[in-house]
Design a protein around this motif. Sequence first.
Motif, PDB file in Angstrom:
ATOM      1  N   TYR A 248       0.943  -1.261   0.051  1.00 19.16           N
ATOM      2  CA  TYR A 248       0.087   0.152  -0.058  1.00 19.16           C
ATOM      3  C   TYR A 248       0.788   1.283   0.107  1.00 19.16           C
ATOM      4  O   TYR A 248       1.888   1.403   0.702  1.00 19.16           O
ATOM      5  N   GLU A 253      -3.978   1.138   3.914  1.00 22.95           N
ATOM      6  CA  GLU A 253      -5.015   1.333   3.023  1.00 22.95           C
ATOM      7  C   GLU A 253      -5.678   2.501   3.135  1.00 22.95           C
ATOM      8  O   GLU A 253      -5.982   3.503   1.996  1.00 22.95           O
ATOM      9  N   GLU A 257      -5.274   5.543   0.027  1.00 24.29           N
ATOM     10  CA  GLU A 257      -6.455   6.174  -0.528  1.00 24.29           C
ATOM     11  C   GLU A 257      -6.239   7.677  -0.822  1.00 24.29           C
ATOM     12  O   GLU A 257      -6.598   8.390  -1.787  1.00 24.29           O
ATOM     13  N   GLY A 287     -12.033  -1.089  -8.352  1.00 24.14           N
ATOM     14  CA  GLY A 287     -10.805  -1.423  -7.371  1.00 24.14           C
ATOM     15  C   GLY A 287     -10.535  -3.023  -7.415  1.00 24.14           C
ATOM     16  O   GLY A 287     -11.271  -3.984  -7.925  1.00 24.14           O
ATOM     17  N   ASP A 295      -3.682  -1.926  -7.559  1.00 20.96           N
ATOM     18  CA  ASP A 295      -4.962  -1.467  -7.447  1.00 20.96           C
ATOM     19  C   ASP A 295      -4.747  -0.005  -7.496  1.00 20.96           C
ATOM     20  O   ASP A 295      -3.988   0.645  -6.917  1.00 20.96           O
ATOM     21  N   ASN A 300     -14.205   0.952  -4.636  1.00 23.90           N
ATOM     22  CA  ASN A 300     -13.992  -0.406  -3.919  1.00 23.90           C
ATOM     23  C   ASN A 300     -14.930  -1.507  -4.571  1.00 23.90           C
ATOM     24  O   ASN A 300     -15.826  -1.432  -5.332  1.00 23.90           O
ATOM     25  N   ASP A 302     -16.773  -3.431  -2.893  1.00 22.41           N
ATOM     26  CA  ASP A 302     -18.170  -3.333  -2.581  1.00 22.41           C
ATOM     27  C   ASP A 302     -19.018  -2.191  -3.173  1.00 22.41           C
ATOM     28  O   ASP A 302     -19.950  -1.882  -2.266  1.00 22.41           O
ATOM     29  N   THR A 304     -18.623   1.094  -2.808  1.00 21.28           N
ATOM     30  CA  THR A 304     -18.103   2.469  -2.123  1.00 21.28           C
ATOM     31  C   THR A 304     -17.209   3.406  -2.832  1.00 21.28           C
ATOM     32  O   THR A 304     -16.166   2.732  -3.639  1.00 21.28           O
ATOM     33  N   ARG A 306     -14.186   5.860  -3.249  1.00 15.81           N
ATOM     34  CA  ARG A 306     -12.839   6.248  -2.769  1.00 15.81           C
ATOM     35  C   ARG A 306     -12.829   7.649  -3.027  1.00 15.81           C
ATOM     36  O   ARG A 306     -13.244   8.269  -3.715  1.00 15.81           O
TER      37      ARG A 306
END
Length: 322
Positions: A248, A253, A257, A287, A295, A300, A302, A304, A306
């Motif tokens: 990352y 994480e 972002e 993502g 990435d 994301n 799910d 959502t 970023r």
Amino acid sequence: MRRLFRTALLVTALAAVALPATASASATVGVSDQQASTFTNPLFAPLKMKVARYIAPYDVATAGTEKANFEAWLKAAKAAHQTILISFEHSRDAGQYSKAPSVATYTKALKAFKKKYGSKFDVTPWNEVNVCQAKGRQEGQPSKICKSSTGAKLVAQYYSAALKVFKGRKVTAIDILDGSNVGGSVSYLRKFKKYVKGHPKYWGLHNYSDTNRGSYSRTSRLIKTIGDKKAQVWLTETGGQLRLRGVYAGGSEATAETKAATALKCMFSMPKRYKQITRLYVYQFNGAPASNDFDAGLINIDNTTRKGYAVVQKRQSATCHA
């Protein structure tokens, strides 16, 4: 992070947001992403992207591997009214991915592609030419292509072939990664220029190293090496990386972002600094799972969003600071 579908009003509001005064209006903004679901995701339309890029095996029209995914993507991109850029690269078939096709084989494959899918595409003859495949992996390009001593001439020949097959379409001369040390990229580009015929109107750069380091130096050197002030430069892959080689950015994480959003703001400042840059292809919309090495997604897995999503939607620009 905001949740998708909080209310129908939220999506409507996102779509209606006007570009701020700080936005980069000089370049067309698009996406480079391999998933057909990108274009039907309710979060895609609010980004107001007009161009889309797909990385396809040069033999996708005749080989079994990748065909179904490509055709699904193509159908979805057309339905979303995207101007499509096809970036060809190595075959994905077993035993073939590490081999560079002859110019005759490459030309035959492109003609088959044109016959099957038409010619209403912009074209990159070969994707990210200066990145070599690691042993046993398909990412990157065959050694005959990625090494400038053998690749520069061959890529120039691929470019000439693509120009003939897709006559009248926009064809980038080369598609090259800047790299942390841009010297190798500059060397490859110089050798390519010795072999390429005519004066290409379009050039493709991947300037991840600059955007993610908050720098202009590599992009500047490559544009200077291209040398033709009348030519257009497309950043055919660019954006903010959250994870590279499994690590990352910034160590976590949450930090990654924020850093990716900063890189995207740096990206949007590029066309202001270099008027030759006329297109930005953000890599990528979706993502990746934590198990993936790389990435750079705006959302994301799910659904959502970023921080980088809002940057792209509003075309937020900020000076790159190394």
